[in-house]
Design a protein around this motif. Structure first.
Motif, PDB file in Angstrom:
ATOM      1  N   SER A  44       0.824  -1.220   0.000  1.00  0.00           N
ATOM      2  CA  SER A  44       0.000   0.000   0.000  1.00  0.00           C
ATOM      3  C   SER A  44       0.852   1.261   0.000  1.00  0.00           C
ATOM      4  CB  SER A  44      -0.922   0.004   1.222  1.00  0.00           C
ATOM      5  OG  SER A  44      -0.157  -0.074   2.427  1.00  0.00           O
ATOM      6  N   ASP A  46       4.049   3.939  -1.857  1.00  0.00           N
ATOM      7  CA  ASP A  46       4.085   4.965  -2.906  1.00  0.00           C
ATOM      8  C   ASP A  46       4.559   4.454  -4.254  1.00  0.00           C
ATOM      9  OD1 ASP A  46       3.129   7.124  -1.491  1.00  0.00           O
ATOM     10  OD2 ASP A  46       5.061   7.599  -0.629  1.00  0.00           O
ATOM     11  N   LYS A 106       1.215   9.034  -2.643  1.00  0.00           N
ATOM     12  CA  LYS A 106      -0.005   8.319  -3.000  1.00  0.00           C
ATOM     13  C   LYS A 106      -0.197   7.025  -2.218  1.00  0.00           C
ATOM     14  CE  LYS A 106      -0.139  10.109  -7.744  1.00  0.00           C
ATOM     15  NZ  LYS A 106      -0.172   9.750  -9.180  1.00  0.00           N
ATOM     16  N   LYS A 108      -1.655   4.357   0.125  1.00  0.00           N
ATOM     17  CA  LYS A 108      -3.047   4.162   0.504  1.00  0.00           C
ATOM     18  C   LYS A 108      -3.224   3.925   1.995  1.00  0.00           C
ATOM     19  CE  LYS A 108      -4.234   2.205  -4.007  1.00  0.00           C
ATOM     20  NZ  LYS A 108      -4.755   1.007  -4.718  1.00  0.00           N
ATOM     21  N   SER A 109      -2.222   3.349   2.642  1.00  0.00           N
ATOM     22  CA  SER A 109      -2.351   3.043   4.067  1.00  0.00           C
ATOM     23  C   SER A 109      -0.976   2.859   4.679  1.00  0.00           C
ATOM     24  CB  SER A 109      -3.194   1.779   4.270  1.00  0.00           C
ATOM     25  OG  SER A 109      -3.226   1.401   5.634  1.00  0.00           O
ATOM     26  N   GLY A 141      -8.218   0.807   5.118  1.00  0.00           N
ATOM     27  CA  GLY A 141      -8.622   0.951   3.724  1.00  0.00           C
ATOM     28  C   GLY A 141      -8.592  -0.392   3.016  1.00  0.00           C
ATOM     29  N   SER A 143      -9.617  -2.316  -0.814  1.00  0.00           N
ATOM     30  CA  SER A 143      -9.993  -2.096  -2.206  1.00  0.00           C
ATOM     31  C   SER A 143     -10.095  -3.436  -2.928  1.00  0.00           C
ATOM     32  CB  SER A 143      -8.965  -1.204  -2.916  1.00  0.00           C
ATOM     33  OG  SER A 143      -7.679  -1.795  -2.894  1.00  0.00           O
ATOM     34  N   ASN A 149     -13.826   0.338  -3.222  1.00  0.00           N
ATOM     35  CA  ASN A 149     -13.002   0.454  -2.028  1.00  0.00           C
ATOM     36  C   ASN A 149     -13.839   0.945  -0.866  1.00  0.00           C
ATOM     37  OD1 ASN A 149     -12.594   3.597  -1.736  1.00  0.00           O
ATOM     38  ND2 ASN A 149     -12.258   3.134  -3.903  1.00  0.00           N
ATOM     39  N   THR A 151     -13.138   2.783   3.007  1.00  0.00           N
ATOM     40  CA  THR A 151     -12.166   3.433   3.884  1.00  0.00           C
ATOM     41  C   THR A 151     -12.829   3.781   5.205  1.00  0.00           C
ATOM     42  OG1 THR A 151     -10.994   4.390   1.986  1.00  0.00           O
ATOM     43  CG2 THR A 151     -10.562   5.357   4.142  1.00  0.00           C
ATOM     44  N   THR A 156      -3.990   6.878   6.349  1.00  0.00           N
ATOM     45  CA  THR A 156      -2.713   7.434   5.897  1.00  0.00           C
ATOM     46  C   THR A 156      -2.021   8.259   6.978  1.00  0.00           C
ATOM     47  OG1 THR A 156      -3.938   9.293   4.943  1.00  0.00           O
ATOM     48  CG2 THR A 156      -3.378   7.474   3.477  1.00  0.00           C
TER      49      THR A 156
END
Length: 358
Positions: A44, A46, A106, A108-109, A141, A143, A149, A151, A156
């Motif tokens: 998850s 970058d 970016k 996600k978690s 999160g 997906s 997805n 959340t 983050t």
């Protein structure tokens, strides 16, 4: 009912402790920030962001590992983060402080990740703490492959309890300055004078006013005695000056806050609602058989104007906050109408208060 919050406390101020009115200059928290990397994420992170790749190469270099030139490592399991912390007053090297870790890319978690050793800098560019540890993340999160997805909270942002070790102390001047300064939270000459008088009644000749915020305190030089005197000063009761009359309007939420010092001069308010209605009823007109006419649309408009009749409310001079609230509720005004009424009263010179729009 209008969105109005009114503090109906008595106008006269009540006694408060000195420690609730201000604080000693230099005895405060200091903000620390740092740029770091969280590793160990379950896919998850970058991925191949350039600034993350450069940071990973720097970390690898410090450990004696040189990555091949021109090769960008797959970093889906890592994330670039900003690390923030508050350094308490009198914090000494070796003490532990909490840190907050937030993604800047970016990712996600951050769930399941660990922060690599990160220096935390103060406003002067010096390193004051080092942070490292496993993150506790309250968000989640999830997906799916079809793009759906879910959340929960904010995955983050994470926190590391006692995740940083203090490496440098901040000088406060507590044990070196001949004169310590005490600052009010809110500037007020009358409150500053009352605090000075209260301190001098307990400790004659100790305090003097420098301006509407600051008092200069001449305290004993010995740290032990000075600390005892400062503790005694903070517990002295003072009657602060009455809060200035103020109306605060939140233009985004429609919330209006009026404090108890607000008064009105004689004024009359008439508030009504004007409604204009325009109704269109187009009809189709057919030509006569075998004629050369064409089918057309004939417009048919109906206009109406309605105005609600509202009583005129009269405020006598010196109307209190409670009476103002009751009268405005009787008028049945909406939050936006309330703001318009208050602005009109201010322009007419009847509202004796400062209007603050946030």
């Amino acid at each position: 009912m209008i969105a109005l919050i009114a503090f109906l406390a008595p106008v006269h101020a009540h006694a408060e402790r000195v420690r609730d009115l201000g604080q000693f200059q230099g005895v405060r928290q200091n903000q620390l920030t740092g740029y770091g990397i969280v590793v160990g994420l379950p896919g998850s992170g970058d991925d191949n962001l350039e600034y993350l790749t450069q940071a990973m190469k720097g970390v690898s270099g410090r450990m004696g590992l040189t990555l091949p030139a021109g090769v960008s490592p797959g970093l889906k399991n890592a994330a670039a983060v900003m690390v923030t912390a508050d350094l308490p007053a009198f914090a000494k090297p070796g003490q532990r402080i909490d840190v907050t870790v937030s993604t800047i890319g970016k990712a996600k978690s951050l769930r399941g990740g660990a922060l690599i050793m990160t220096p935390l800098y103060g406003a002067d560019g010096q390193i004051y703490a080092m942070a490292q540890g496993n993150l506790a993340v309250g968000g989640l999160g999830i997906s799916g492959k079809d793009g759906s997805n879910v959340t929960v909270n904010i995955p983050t942002v994470g926190r590391i309890a006692e995740g940083a070790s203090v490496e440098r102390a901040v000088a406060t001047g507590f044990d070196s300055n001949a004169v310590l300064r005490w600052n009010l939270f809110d500037a007020d000459f009358l409150t500053a004078a009352r605090v000075r008088d209260a301190i001098n009644r307990r400790l004659p000749g100790t305090a003097s006013v420098e301006d509407g915020v600051t008092l200069a305190l001449r305290l004993p030089p010995e740290p032990d005695t000075r600390a005892s005197v400062m503790a005694a000063i903070e517990m002295i009761d003072v009657d602060p000056a009455e809060t200035p009359a103020r109306v605060v309007v939140n233009s985004r939420t429609g919330t209006v806050v009026i404090n108890s010092a607000v008064r009105l001069s004689p004024a009359a308010i008439s508030h009504g609602k004007l409604t204009v209605r325009v109704e269109e009823r187009p009809t189709v007109v057919q030509p006569a058989p075998f004629s050369q006419g064409k089918t057309a649309v004939e417009q048919n408009s109906t206009l109406s104007v309605d105005e609600e009749k509202r009583a005129v409310m009269l405020f006598k001079g010196g109307a209190s906050l409670a009476k103002v609230v009751d009268a405005l509720n009787l008028l049945g005004v909406t939050p936006s109408d309330l703001v318009a009424i208050l602005e009109a009263l201010k322009q007419a010179g009847a509202l004796k208060a400062e209007m603050v729009v946030i």
